[in-house]
Design an enzyme around this catalytic site. Structure first.
Site, PDB file in Angstrom:
ATOM      1  CE  LYS A  15      48.431  31.862  39.657  1.00 41.91           C
ATOM      2  NZ  LYS A  15      48.484  33.178  38.984  1.00 41.91           N
ATOM      3  CG  ASN A  29      45.541  41.076  40.304  1.00 43.46           C
ATOM      4  OD1 ASN A  29      46.335  41.553  41.105  1.00 43.46           O
ATOM      5  ND2 ASN A  29      44.971  41.788  39.351  1.00 43.46           N
ATOM      6  N   PRO A  84      43.147  31.217  36.405  1.00 41.24           N
ATOM      7  CG  PRO A  84      42.186  29.211  35.770  1.00 41.24           C
ATOM      8  CD  PRO A  84      43.031  30.320  35.250  1.00 41.24           C
ATOM      9  CD  GLU A  85      43.959  34.463  42.452  1.00 36.46           C
ATOM     10  OE1 GLU A  85      44.568  34.301  43.515  1.00 36.46           O
ATOM     11  OE2 GLU A  85      43.419  35.536  42.135  1.00 36.46           O
ATOM     12  NE  ARG A 123      47.110  40.235  36.109  1.00 31.90           N
ATOM     13  CZ  ARG A 123      46.901  39.045  36.666  1.00 31.90           C
ATOM     14  NH1 ARG A 123      47.885  38.148  36.734  1.00 31.90           N
ATOM     15  NH2 ARG A 123      45.723  38.730  37.165  1.00 31.90           N
TER      16      ARG A 123
END
Length: 265
Positions: A52, A162, A2-3, A254
């Site tokens: 986060k 991301n 989760p962002e 990533r």
């Protein structure tokens, strides 16, 4: 993972539903049992997020730090909650509301010193009113690392993941491989302002919305129930703006996405 908008949304929900209430706290799974016993029956004082990370505060001064990681999630409902299903690390219930935490990377008691150590190693969070974007600019403007890596580095900028990385750089016409030192102040100010606006939308709606209204048409989203994106998870598809094929590569373990025409080297 989760962002940051997800954690801020949770903090607002828990603040609204639990603050000021005496709560029961338990750990059906058992891994948080000793801490839950300490918190059980206390008054929940509030919740807030840094990037986060989620912090629950109790009137006694006790705090709980939660990091959801890849698999963590909260589920909620009307209290009393039914018998727990699965591995519930922490259950909190007030008179009329309850929430279960499953699968977090971290769920632990925190001291003020722990919190100070955490926040000292985090960059500014675009969703916090006390954020200082100049701190992030100072790190970015001196670095030869790729800007795409820098905006995902939680020590530089807290809460950006991301999706926001890919989309905000596209919206700014910045190639993710440009060195941080090549970004000028005007470009950085634009990126910061865009993150502040876009992440606030994510908090309100519960989903990441990044497409400008004029561009919200054409090819569908990358997954069911997901809003459209410009480049995120669209590798091999035509750019929504210029038609050039969207590219993907690995950057610091990533996937990174960009349009080579709209985001030139």
């Amino acid at each position: 993972m989760p962002e940051g908008h997800t954690l801020h949304r949770l903090a607002r929900l828990h603040q609204r539903r639990l603050a000021g209430h005496e709560v029961s706290v338990s750990s059906p799974q058992g891994r948080f049992a000793a801490a839950a016993d300490r918190l059980d029956g206390q008054q929940f004082a509030g919740a807030e997020a840094w990037g986060k990370h989620l912090i629950h505060r109790y009137r006694s001064g006790d705090m709980v730090h939660v990091h959801l990681g890849l698999y963590g999630s909260f589920s909620d409902g009307k209290a009393p909650l039914p018998a727990p299903v699965g591995q519930v690390r922490m259950r909190i219930e007030s008179d009329d509301y309850g929430t279960d935490l499953r699968g977090p990377t971290a769920c632990e008691l925190y001291t003020p010193e722990d919190l100070a150590a955490l926040t000292s190693r985090l960059g500014p969070d675009p969703l916090r009113k006390d954020a200082e974007p100049d701190v992030a600019w100072g790190a970015i403007s001196k670095s030869r690392k790729a800007i795409g890596a820098l905006v995902m580095d939680q020590k530089v900028l807290a809460g950006v993941g991301n999706v926001y990385r890919a989309e905000v750089l596209f919206r700014a016409n910045i190639n993710p491989y440009r060195p941080g030192a090549s970004i000028d102040r005007g470009e950085w100010d634009g990126v910061w302002a865009d993150l502040v606006d876009l992440m606030a939308v994510g908090v309100r709606r519960g989903k990441i919305h990044v497409i400008r209204a004029a561009d919200d048409h054409g090819a569908p989203a990358y997954g069911p129930g997901r809003p459209r994106t410009y480049v995120y998870r669209r590798a091999g598809e035509p750019c929504r703006i210029c038609g050039t094929t969207v590219l993907m590569a690995e950057m610091v373990a990533r996937k990174v996405y960009w349009c080579p025409t709209c985001q030139p080297d």
